[in-house]
Motif scaffolding. Structure first.
Motif, PDB file in Angstrom:
ATOM      1  N   SER A  18       0.839  -1.197   0.000  1.00 32.80           N
ATOM      2  CA  SER A  18       0.000   0.000   0.000  1.00 32.80           C
ATOM      3  C   SER A  18       0.873   1.245   0.000  1.00 32.80           C
ATOM      4  N   ILE A  19       0.324   2.317  -0.527  1.00 36.06           N
ATOM      5  CA  ILE A  19       1.007   3.605  -0.573  1.00 36.06           C
ATOM      6  C   ILE A  19       0.106   4.636   0.105  1.00 36.06           C
ATOM      7  N   THR A  20       0.606   5.308   1.108  1.00 38.14           N
ATOM      8  CA  THR A  20      -0.181   6.326   1.812  1.00 38.14           C
ATOM      9  C   THR A  20      -0.473   7.493   0.872  1.00 38.14           C
ATOM     10  N   THR A  21      -1.758   7.825   0.724  1.00 39.08           N
ATOM     11  CA  THR A  21      -2.168   8.835  -0.263  1.00 39.08           C
ATOM     12  C   THR A  21      -2.900  10.019   0.353  1.00 39.08           C
TER      13      THR A  21
ATOM     14  N   GLN B  41      -5.286   7.199   4.896  1.00 36.65           N
ATOM     15  CA  GLN B  41      -5.780   6.562   3.689  1.00 36.65           C
ATOM     16  C   GLN B  41      -4.630   6.162   2.776  1.00 36.65           C
ATOM     17  N   SER B  42      -4.863   5.084   2.035  1.00 36.66           N
ATOM     18  CA  SER B  42      -3.826   4.593   1.136  1.00 36.66           C
ATOM     19  C   SER B  42      -4.449   3.871  -0.047  1.00 36.66           C
ATOM     20  N   LEU B  43      -3.644   3.662  -1.072  1.00 36.24           N
ATOM     21  CA  LEU B  43      -4.023   2.844  -2.222  1.00 36.24           C
ATOM     22  C   LEU B  43      -3.371   1.484  -2.017  1.00 36.24           C
ATOM     23  N   SER B  44      -4.186   0.422  -2.058  1.00 39.02           N
ATOM     24  CA  SER B  44      -3.681  -0.912  -1.714  1.00 39.02           C
ATOM     25  C   SER B  44      -3.947  -1.909  -2.824  1.00 39.02           C
ATOM     26  N   LEU B  45      -3.013  -2.832  -2.985  1.00 38.23           N
ATOM     27  CA  LEU B  45      -3.209  -3.978  -3.877  1.00 38.23           C
ATOM     28  C   LEU B  45      -2.785  -5.226  -3.119  1.00 38.23           C
ATOM     29  N   ALA B  46      -3.501  -6.327  -3.366  1.00 43.77           N
ATOM     30  CA  ALA B  46      -3.220  -7.544  -2.600  1.00 43.77           C
ATOM     31  C   ALA B  46      -3.676  -8.774  -3.356  1.00 43.77           C
ATOM     32  N   LYS B  47      -3.061  -9.897  -3.020  1.00 44.05           N
ATOM     33  CA  LYS B  47      -3.490 -11.212  -3.497  1.00 44.05           C
ATOM     34  C   LYS B  47      -3.853 -12.053  -2.276  1.00 44.05           C
TER      35      LYS B  47
ATOM     36  N   VAL C 171      -7.522 -14.653  -5.230  1.00 46.20           N
ATOM     37  CA  VAL C 171      -8.180 -13.502  -5.842  1.00 46.20           C
ATOM     38  C   VAL C 171      -7.277 -12.290  -5.633  1.00 46.20           C
ATOM     39  N   SER C 172      -7.229 -11.424  -6.619  1.00 46.07           N
ATOM     40  CA  SER C 172      -6.450 -10.187  -6.532  1.00 46.07           C
ATOM     41  C   SER C 172      -7.398  -9.008  -6.417  1.00 46.07           C
ATOM     42  N   VAL C 173      -7.032  -8.045  -5.550  1.00 49.91           N
ATOM     43  CA  VAL C 173      -7.879  -6.876  -5.322  1.00 49.91           C
ATOM     44  C   VAL C 173      -7.057  -5.603  -5.449  1.00 49.91           C
ATOM     45  N   LEU C 174      -7.738  -4.509  -5.755  1.00 46.00           N
ATOM     46  CA  LEU C 174      -7.097  -3.201  -5.871  1.00 46.00           C
ATOM     47  C   LEU C 174      -8.109  -2.148  -5.465  1.00 46.00           C
ATOM     48  N   GLY C 175      -7.734  -1.272  -4.508  1.00 43.03           N
ATOM     49  CA  GLY C 175      -8.666  -0.244  -4.086  1.00 43.03           C
ATOM     50  C   GLY C 175      -8.110   0.614  -2.971  1.00 43.03           C
ATOM     51  N   GLY C 176      -8.963   1.468  -2.439  1.00 44.23           N
ATOM     52  CA  GLY C 176      -8.555   2.388  -1.394  1.00 44.23           C
ATOM     53  C   GLY C 176      -8.780   1.817  -0.010  1.00 44.23           C
TER      54      GLY C 176
ATOM     55  N   LYS D 258     -11.468   2.301   9.346  1.00 54.67           N
ATOM     56  CA  LYS D 258     -12.843   1.981   8.968  1.00 54.67           C
ATOM     57  C   LYS D 258     -12.851   0.811   7.984  1.00 54.67           C
ATOM     58  N   PRO D 259     -14.004   0.147   7.808  1.00 51.46           N
ATOM     59  CA  PRO D 259     -14.089  -0.911   6.793  1.00 51.46           C
ATOM     60  C   PRO D 259     -13.799  -0.355   5.401  1.00 51.46           C
ATOM     61  N   SER D 260     -13.136  -1.161   4.590  1.00 55.03           N
ATOM     62  CA  SER D 260     -12.791  -0.767   3.225  1.00 55.03           C
ATOM     63  C   SER D 260     -13.205  -1.878   2.266  1.00 55.03           C
ATOM     64  N   ASP D 261     -13.753  -1.495   1.123  1.00 56.47           N
ATOM     65  CA  ASP D 261     -14.169  -2.453   0.100  1.00 56.47           C
ATOM     66  C   ASP D 261     -13.208  -2.401  -1.081  1.00 56.47           C
ATOM     67  N   TYR D 262     -12.752  -3.581  -1.512  1.00 59.05           N
ATOM     68  CA  TYR D 262     -11.813  -3.674  -2.630  1.00 59.05           C
ATOM     69  C   TYR D 262     -12.440  -4.482  -3.765  1.00 59.05           C
ATOM     70  N   PRO D 263     -12.492  -3.934  -4.970  1.00 59.49           N
ATOM     71  CA  PRO D 263     -12.989  -4.720  -6.102  1.00 59.49           C
ATOM     72  C   PRO D 263     -12.043  -5.870  -6.431  1.00 59.49           C
ATOM     73  N   VAL D 264     -12.606  -7.007  -6.770  1.00 54.20           N
ATOM     74  CA  VAL D 264     -11.804  -8.139  -7.243  1.00 54.20           C
ATOM     75  C   VAL D 264     -11.470  -7.899  -8.713  1.00 54.20           C
ATOM     76  N   VAL D 265     -10.183  -7.962  -9.049  1.00 49.67           N
ATOM     77  CA  VAL D 265      -9.746  -7.678 -10.423  1.00 49.67           C
ATOM     78  C   VAL D 265      -9.212  -8.911 -11.136  1.00 49.67           C
ATOM     79  N   GLY D 266      -9.199 -10.056 -10.463  1.00 51.05           N
ATOM     80  CA  GLY D 266      -8.731 -11.279 -11.102  1.00 51.05           C
ATOM     81  C   GLY D 266      -8.710 -12.432 -10.136  1.00 51.05           C
ATOM     82  N   GLY D 267      -8.544 -13.640 -10.674  1.00 52.70           N
ATOM     83  CA  GLY D 267      -8.498 -14.821  -9.826  1.00 52.70           C
ATOM     84  C   GLY D 267      -7.765 -15.960 -10.499  1.00 52.70           C
ATOM     85  N   THR D 268      -7.351 -16.948  -9.696  1.00 49.99           N
ATOM     86  CA  THR D 268      -6.686 -18.139 -10.213  1.00 49.99           C
ATOM     87  C   THR D 268      -7.297 -19.369  -9.556  1.00 49.99           C
ATOM     88  N   GLY D 269      -6.985 -20.549 -10.094  1.00 48.07           N
ATOM     89  CA  GLY D 269      -7.478 -21.791  -9.513  1.00 48.07           C
ATOM     90  C   GLY D 269      -8.993 -21.847  -9.474  1.00 48.07           C
ATOM     91  N   ASP D 270      -9.542 -22.212  -8.319  1.00 48.24           N
ATOM     92  CA  ASP D 270     -10.998 -22.291  -8.173  1.00 48.24           C
ATOM     93  C   ASP D 270     -11.679 -20.941  -8.334  1.00 48.24           C
TER      94      ASP D 270
END
Length: 207
Positions: free
Chosen positions: A113-116, A122-128, A141-146, A151-163
């Motif tokens: 994540s990068i503090t923005t 607040q930050s911009l985060s990416l994760a698997k 699943v891979s996600v990218l979002g703020g 507080k709770p944060s929602d990240y859109p799923v941008v891809g997936g592997t396996g199942d």
């Protein structure tokens, strides 16, 4: 000769009709299954075709599973919930089946994540997010979002592997315990596969 010919034609027509009726009874009801309610969450459906929901818990320990690799330049200082603007943070955290750190490990969350924001919250985060056979599911699943640190944060799923290949949806991360060296987050996965993906609800913005 006309009468026998007509009889043979009638007999052939009856046989074809009977055969088609028998064949129809043998066809599995695929269309009926496809027309089932798309809003049903079925975690037992091998991870494909409908929807999938799962809750896990992320445990992050400063300077053990998570590190600041680039110092920020201005704004808030380093605290339990803030980092200076421009800070780059990397992590590889265990995901457990309950909020207890001693509970069974089901997978791992890794990313950065990068503090923005100048207030450091607040930050911009990416994760698997990877599952290692939990409830019979393997993949990521891979996600990218703020991220909002407190507080709770929602990240859109941008891809997936396996199942989770071709899955769409979102992951919600909510802080549970931000005290001490190890912090805990509740992580909720809400996944949807075609052709049901367009029925996925828009997550409500956390208050």
């Amino acid at each position: 000769m006309a009468a026998p010919s007509a009889a043979r034609s009638l007999l052939l027509c009856v046989m074809v009709t009977a055969f088609l009726h028998h064949l129809q009874l043998q066809i599995p009801p695929v269309a009926t299954a496809a027309a089932a309610s798309p809003n049903k969450t079925d975690g037992r459906d091998d991870g494909r075709g409908k929807t999938f929901s799962l809750t896990l818990y992320q445990h992050e320990t400063i300077n053990k599973t998570a590190y600041m690799v680039v110092d920020g330049v201005t704004g808030a200082g380093v605290s339990q919930t803030t980092t200076p603007f421009g800070t780059i943070y990397v992590f590889r955290d265990d995901l457990t089946v309950s909020a207890d750190r001693a509970s069974r490990v089901a997978g791992v969350a890794e990313g950065s994540s990068i503090t923005t924001s100048l207030d450091g919250l607040q930050s911009l985060s990416l994760a698997k997010i990877t599952l290692h056979g939990h409830r019979g599911h393997r993949g990521s699943v891979s996600v990218l979002g703020g991220t909002y640190n407190t507080k709770p944060s929602d990240y859109p799923v941008v891809g997936g592997t396996g199942d989770f290949a071709y899955a769409l949806g979102y992951v919600r991360s909510s802080p549970l315990d931000l005290r001490g060296r190890t912090v805990t987050y509740k992580m909720e996965l809400h996944l949807y596969w075609p052709p049901y993906a367009h029925y996925a609800p828009v997550p409500h913005k956390p208050v």
